[in-house]
Design an enzyme around this catalytic site. Structure first.
Site, PDB file in Angstrom:
ATOM      1  N   SER A 142       0.945  -1.289   0.013  1.00  0.00           N
ATOM      2  CA  SER A 142      -0.365  -0.447  -0.151  1.00  0.00           C
ATOM      3  C   SER A 142       0.601   0.998  -0.150  1.00  0.00           C
ATOM      4  O   SER A 142       2.384   1.176   0.322  1.00  0.00           O
ATOM      5  CB  SER A 142      -0.837   0.011   1.326  1.00  0.00           C
ATOM      6  OG  SER A 142      -1.823   1.210   1.425  1.00  0.00           O
ATOM      7  N   TYR A 155      -2.214  -1.314  10.625  1.00  0.00           N
ATOM      8  CA  TYR A 155      -1.880  -1.124   8.951  1.00  0.00           C
ATOM      9  C   TYR A 155      -0.915  -0.565   8.554  1.00  0.00           C
ATOM     10  O   TYR A 155      -0.336  -1.309   7.994  1.00  0.00           O
ATOM     11  CB  TYR A 155      -2.776  -0.257   8.175  1.00  0.00           C
ATOM     12  CG  TYR A 155      -3.591  -0.798   6.951  1.00  0.00           C
ATOM     13  CD1 TYR A 155      -4.088  -1.915   6.735  1.00  0.00           C
ATOM     14  CD2 TYR A 155      -3.112   0.277   6.171  1.00  0.00           C
ATOM     15  CE1 TYR A 155      -3.959  -2.262   5.097  1.00  0.00           C
ATOM     16  CE2 TYR A 155      -3.301   0.299   5.215  1.00  0.00           C
ATOM     17  CZ  TYR A 155      -3.909  -1.429   4.712  1.00  0.00           C
ATOM     18  OH  TYR A 155      -4.116  -1.235   2.785  1.00  0.00           O
TER      19      TYR A 155
HETATM   20  N1  LIG Z   1      -8.612  -0.349  -1.764  1.00  0.00           N
HETATM   21  C1  LIG Z   1      -7.408   0.301  -0.905  1.00  0.00           C
HETATM   22  O1  LIG Z   1      -7.846   1.574  -1.157  1.00  0.00           O
HETATM   23  C2  LIG Z   1      -6.292  -0.595  -0.986  1.00  0.00           C
HETATM   24  C3  LIG Z   1      -5.349   0.636  -1.238  1.00  0.00           C
HETATM   25  C4  LIG Z   1      -3.937  -0.032  -0.511  1.00  0.00           C
HETATM   26  C5  LIG Z   1      -3.856  -1.043  -0.303  1.00  0.00           C
HETATM   27  N2  LIG Z   1      -5.487  -1.701  -0.426  1.00  0.00           N
HETATM   28  C6  LIG Z   1      -4.607  -3.182   0.152  1.00  0.00           C
HETATM   29  O2  LIG Z   1      -5.401  -4.332  -1.237  1.00  0.00           O
HETATM   30  C7  LIG Z   1      -5.903  -5.501  -0.433  1.00  0.00           C
HETATM   31  C8  LIG Z   1      -7.101  -5.629  -1.289  1.00  0.00           C
HETATM   32  O3  LIG Z   1      -8.433  -5.422  -0.561  1.00  0.00           O
HETATM   33  P1  LIG Z   1      -9.781  -4.208  -1.168  1.00  0.00           P
HETATM   34  O4  LIG Z   1      -8.937  -3.196  -1.472  1.00  0.00           O
HETATM   35  O5  LIG Z   1      -9.867  -5.264  -2.475  1.00  0.00           O
HETATM   36  O6  LIG Z   1     -10.791  -4.506   0.391  1.00  0.00           O
HETATM   37  P2  LIG Z   1     -11.810  -5.558   0.222  1.00  0.00           P
HETATM   38  O7  LIG Z   1     -11.601  -5.546   1.659  1.00  0.00           O
HETATM   39  O8  LIG Z   1     -12.532  -5.711  -0.248  1.00  0.00           O
HETATM   40  O9  LIG Z   1     -11.005  -6.452   0.240  1.00  0.00           O
HETATM   41  C9  LIG Z   1      -9.880  -7.302   1.096  1.00  0.00           C
HETATM   42  C10 LIG Z   1     -10.161  -9.361   0.846  1.00  0.00           C
HETATM   43  O10 LIG Z   1      -9.659 -10.154   1.950  1.00  0.00           O
HETATM   44  C11 LIG Z   1     -10.576 -10.648   3.252  1.00  0.00           C
HETATM   45  N3  LIG Z   1      -9.637 -11.316   3.275  1.00  0.00           N
HETATM   46  C12 LIG Z   1      -9.435 -10.242   5.105  1.00  0.00           C
HETATM   47  N4  LIG Z   1      -9.148 -11.458   6.194  1.00  0.00           N
HETATM   48  C13 LIG Z   1      -8.876 -12.410   5.488  1.00  0.00           C
HETATM   49  C14 LIG Z   1      -7.950 -13.783   5.956  1.00  0.00           C
HETATM   50  N5  LIG Z   1      -7.433 -13.474   6.992  1.00  0.00           N
HETATM   51  N6  LIG Z   1      -8.240 -14.789   5.034  1.00  0.00           N
HETATM   52  C15 LIG Z   1      -8.341 -14.568   3.838  1.00  0.00           C
HETATM   53  N7  LIG Z   1      -9.161 -13.692   3.302  1.00  0.00           N
HETATM   54  C16 LIG Z   1      -9.184 -12.968   4.287  1.00  0.00           C
HETATM   55  C17 LIG Z   1     -11.546  -9.815   2.950  1.00  0.00           C
HETATM   56  O11 LIG Z   1     -12.797 -11.391   2.891  1.00  0.00           O
HETATM   57  C18 LIG Z   1     -11.959  -9.584   1.559  1.00  0.00           C
HETATM   58  O12 LIG Z   1     -12.660  -9.930   0.632  1.00  0.00           O
HETATM   59  C19 LIG Z   1      -5.467  -5.458   1.269  1.00  0.00           C
HETATM   60  O13 LIG Z   1      -4.115  -5.941   1.144  1.00  0.00           O
HETATM   61  C20 LIG Z   1      -5.396  -3.931   1.355  1.00  0.00           C
HETATM   62  O14 LIG Z   1      -4.636  -3.617   2.573  1.00  0.00           O
HETATM   63  C21 LIG Z   1      -6.507  -1.495  -0.562  1.00  0.00           C
END
Ligand SMILES: NC(=O)c1ccc[n+]([C@@H]2O[C@H](COP(=O)([O-])OP(=O)(O)OC[C@H]3O[C@@H](n4cnc5c(N)ncnc54)[C@H](O)[C@@H]3O)[C@@H](O)[C@H]2O)c1
Length: 257
Positions: A142, A155
């Site tokens: 991130s 985080y």
């Molecule tokens: N959305 C943003 O702005 C953003 C920015 C930077 C990084 N990220 C990263 O991108 C990745 C995906 O996030 P997203 O934005 O799609 O959010 P999201 O919440 O839509 O998706 C995250 C997914 O991870 C799954 N998950 C959570 N804990 C878990 C576990 N213990 N085992 C298996 N699955 C698990 C959740 O059920 C969910 O489906 C994450 O690592 C997040 O930190 C997101």
């Protein structure tokens, strides 16, 4: 069709970025094992891949648990007989609270899912890729892996950890044919940002959203597909000389305002 007959594991596959990755890899010919928590909407991940005529299976797993991680790699080998790519993407945002008040259990949970989970993914998928002659791992960090953020200490620490793990894994695994890179998205239009806007803003969540978007040099959040495009590039042979890279996909936001 950069992934014709290749096999890809995607964790967090039922989330916003995960679904976009399922769609992107399937559209380029990959067979997919979609991994997410028990009870998450893994059918949605299957539905994203279906139109492309590839094989797709789902595997409920908690990525922070070694037994679940080793089971998803085993399932992949049982179903497909090989593993080429791991998109190590599952993650949680944790609570929004100052570090002095951050509850220990919540801190541990964020580190366990976001950092331990990424390490376990590499630990168990690495041998399967090496046995197959090589492969590629893309970890989701991130911009919070590059910069601090108030209220998000767990985080931020976990994502800085993913950056460090990626650099070390890239050194260790590349002699055996496995490249390892990380992507660093800034706010992307998914459930996670809705949760953070709510956490920071409460009933002013929409104002927080507009403020965050306006602070980005491109004046908007990113789309999940824009992250998936970078992930697919890094995972593909087009990135054959790219290893240990930490790639922002953030509209230029880490460069300042
Ligand atoms: N959305 C943003 O702005 C953003 C920015 C930077 C990084 N990220 C990263 O991108 C990745 C995906 O996030 P997203 O934005 O799609 O959010 P999201 O919440 O839509 O998706 C995250 C997914 O991870 C799954 N998950 C959570 N804990 C878990 C576990 N213990 N085992 C298996 N699955 C698990 C959740 O059920 C969910 O489906 C994450 O690592 C997040 O930190 C997101």
């Amino acid at each position: 069709m950069r992934f014709q007959d290749k096999v890809v594991i995607i964790t967090g596959a039922a989330g916003g970025i995960g679904l976009a990755a399922v769609r992107r890899f399937a559209s380029e010919g990959a067979h997919i094992l979609a991994v997410d928590l028990e009870g998450s909407d893994l059918d949605a991940a299957i539905a994203e891949a279906d139109p492309f005529g590839v094989k797709v299976f789902s595997q409920p797993a908690d990525c922070s648990q070694a037994s679940d991680v080793s089971a998803y790699v085993e399932r992949c080998l049982d179903e497909f007989g090989r593993l080429d790519v791991l998109f190590n993407n599952a993650g949680i945002e944790g609570r929004i609270i100052g570090l002095m008040d951050y509850p220990e259990d919540d801190f541990d949970q964020v580190i366990n899912v976001n950092l331990r989970g990424v390490w376990l993914g590499m630990k168990y998928s690495g041998p399967a890729m090496i046995a197959n002659g090589g492969g590629s791992i893309v970890n989701t960090a991130s911009t919070a892996g590059l910069l601090g953020a108030r209220g998000l200490s767990a985080y931020v620490a976990s994502k800085h950890g993913v950056v460090g793990l990626t650099k070390s894994a890239a050194l260790e695994l590349v002699p055996q044919g496995v490249r390892v890179n990380a992507v660093c998205p800034s706010p992307i239009e998914t459930r996670m940002m809705r949760s953070l806007e709510q956490g920071f803003g409460g009933d002013q969540a929409e104002m927080i959203r507009k403020d965050l978007a306006s602070r980005n040099p491109m004046g908007r959040y990113g789309e999940p597909d824009e992250v998936a495009a970078l992930v697919a590039f890094l995972a593909s042979d087009d990135a054959s000389y790219i290893n240990g890279g930490i790639y922002t996909v953030d509209g230029g936001s880490v460069n300042g305002r």
